[in-house]
Design an enzyme around this catalytic site. Structure first.
Site, PDB file in Angstrom:
ATOM      1  N   SER A 142      -4.674   0.080   7.289  1.00  0.00           N
ATOM      2  CA  SER A 142      -3.608   1.002   7.170  1.00  0.00           C
ATOM      3  C   SER A 142      -4.129   2.432   7.966  1.00  0.00           C
ATOM      4  O   SER A 142      -5.160   2.918   7.812  1.00  0.00           O
ATOM      5  CB  SER A 142      -3.102   1.217   5.988  1.00  0.00           C
ATOM      6  OG  SER A 142      -1.871   2.323   5.877  1.00  0.00           O
ATOM      7  N   TYR A 155      -4.542   3.653  -3.020  1.00  0.00           N
ATOM      8  CA  TYR A 155      -4.180   2.869  -1.854  1.00  0.00           C
ATOM      9  C   TYR A 155      -4.986   3.173  -0.628  1.00  0.00           C
ATOM     10  O   TYR A 155      -5.852   2.285  -0.024  1.00  0.00           O
ATOM     11  CB  TYR A 155      -2.645   2.831  -1.374  1.00  0.00           C
ATOM     12  CG  TYR A 155      -2.224   2.168  -0.290  1.00  0.00           C
ATOM     13  CD1 TYR A 155      -2.431   0.833  -0.071  1.00  0.00           C
ATOM     14  CD2 TYR A 155      -1.935   2.634   0.934  1.00  0.00           C
ATOM     15  CE1 TYR A 155      -2.111  -0.206   0.835  1.00  0.00           C
ATOM     16  CE2 TYR A 155      -1.318   1.969   1.933  1.00  0.00           C
ATOM     17  CZ  TYR A 155      -1.762   0.484   1.946  1.00  0.00           C
ATOM     18  OH  TYR A 155      -1.380  -0.061   3.244  1.00  0.00           O
TER      19      TYR A 155
END
Ligand code: NAP
Length: 251
Positions: A142, A155
């Protein structure tokens, strides 16, 4: 049409979103695809049906990638169905955003177990099926690993860890004909990003304002790059972190 002809691919978390799109694009390029999922059997079957209706080959296999015994079964079922493995896409992942005051060890372990441990377990298991011919691994990371957002400390840390794994293993696989790369998506419209409340939020508007290509991504934006990385066109690319994000900056 035939960039992945006769290749066998496992796509983890392929019942929805980015993974489902990668599975369909791989099959359209001739790959036989294992559509992995954790709980959404119906969604996984829909992906398999879309592939077979289009003349492709796919099976679905339920397995939680964070559990060693389930990963072992995923690879056994792949071997039984297709005899080998050429491509592994580590797409299964979860994202939980929360201020540090609400940090919990449970959420930490859940995110690290699926996003990081799960990827290590599947990579380890893939090596036997790759065998001497080698193989190809794509980790769906990501932009958040590179440019962490407020409330996304855990995350973002999972995705930074995944990118570190990509680079370390690209070196460890030296001479073994195994390529490994990370794709770093920006914000993409998926079932998951809808459920998390990103789509239609003020944050999405801000992301798009800081995106030169001026829109939120769609799963196929990522799938097309995954096809490229899985194919021989990317035959001299390994250990890379490739942003697919419309050029997003400064968030
Ligand atoms: P999504 O729509 O929420 O779908 C997640 C998929 O992962 C589902 O197929 C789900 O299966 C599967 N999954 C979840 N936990 C699993 C487990 N323990 N074992 C096996 N499969 C599991 O997700 P997405 O938005 O497409 O995101 C996919 C990947 O892209 C993730 O790694 C995410 O971090 C990354 N990413 C997404 C975005 C974005 O904006 N969407 C941006 C950057 C990176 P079930 O349906 O059976 O639960």
């Amino acid at each position: 049409m035939n960039k992945l002809k006769n290749k066998v691919a496992i796509v983890t978390g392929a019942s929805k979103g980015i993974g489902a799109s990668i599975a369909k694009y791989f099959a359209a390029e001739g790959a036989k695809v294992v559509v992995n999922y954790a709980s959404s059997k119906e969604d996984a079957e829909k992906v398999v049906k879309a592939i077979t209706n289009n003349g492709g080959t796919a099976i679905s296999v339920k397995a939680d990638v964070s559990k060693e015994s389930e990963v072992a079964r995923l690879f056994e079922e792949t071997k039984t169905a297709f005899g080998t493995l050429d491509i592994l896409v580590n797409n299964a992942g979860i994202y939980q955003y929360a201020p540090i005051e609400e940090f919990s060890a449970d959420s930490f372990h859940q995110q690290f177990n699926i996003n990081v441990l799960g990827s290590l377990l599947t990579i380890q298991a893939s090596l036997k099926l790759f065998g001497d011919k080698g193989g190809n691994i794509i980790n769906i990371s990501s932009e958040a690993g590179k440019t962490p957002l407020a409330t996304g400390s855990v995350y973002s840390a999972t995705k930074a860890a995944l990118d570190a794994i990509t680079i370390a293993l690209s070196k460890e696989f030296s001479g073994r004909n195994i390529r490994i790369n990370s794709i770093l998506p920006g914000i993409v419209e998926t079932e998951g990003s809808h459920t998390a409340g990103f789509i239609g939020s003020e944050a999405e508007t801000k992301f798009v304002a800081n995106t030169p290509l001026g829109r939120t991504g769609q799963p196929e934006d990522i799938a097309k790059v995954a096809v490229f990385l899985a194919s021989d066109d990317a035959g001299w690319i390994t250990g890379e972190k490739i942003s697919v994000s419309g050029g997003i900056y400064g968030v």
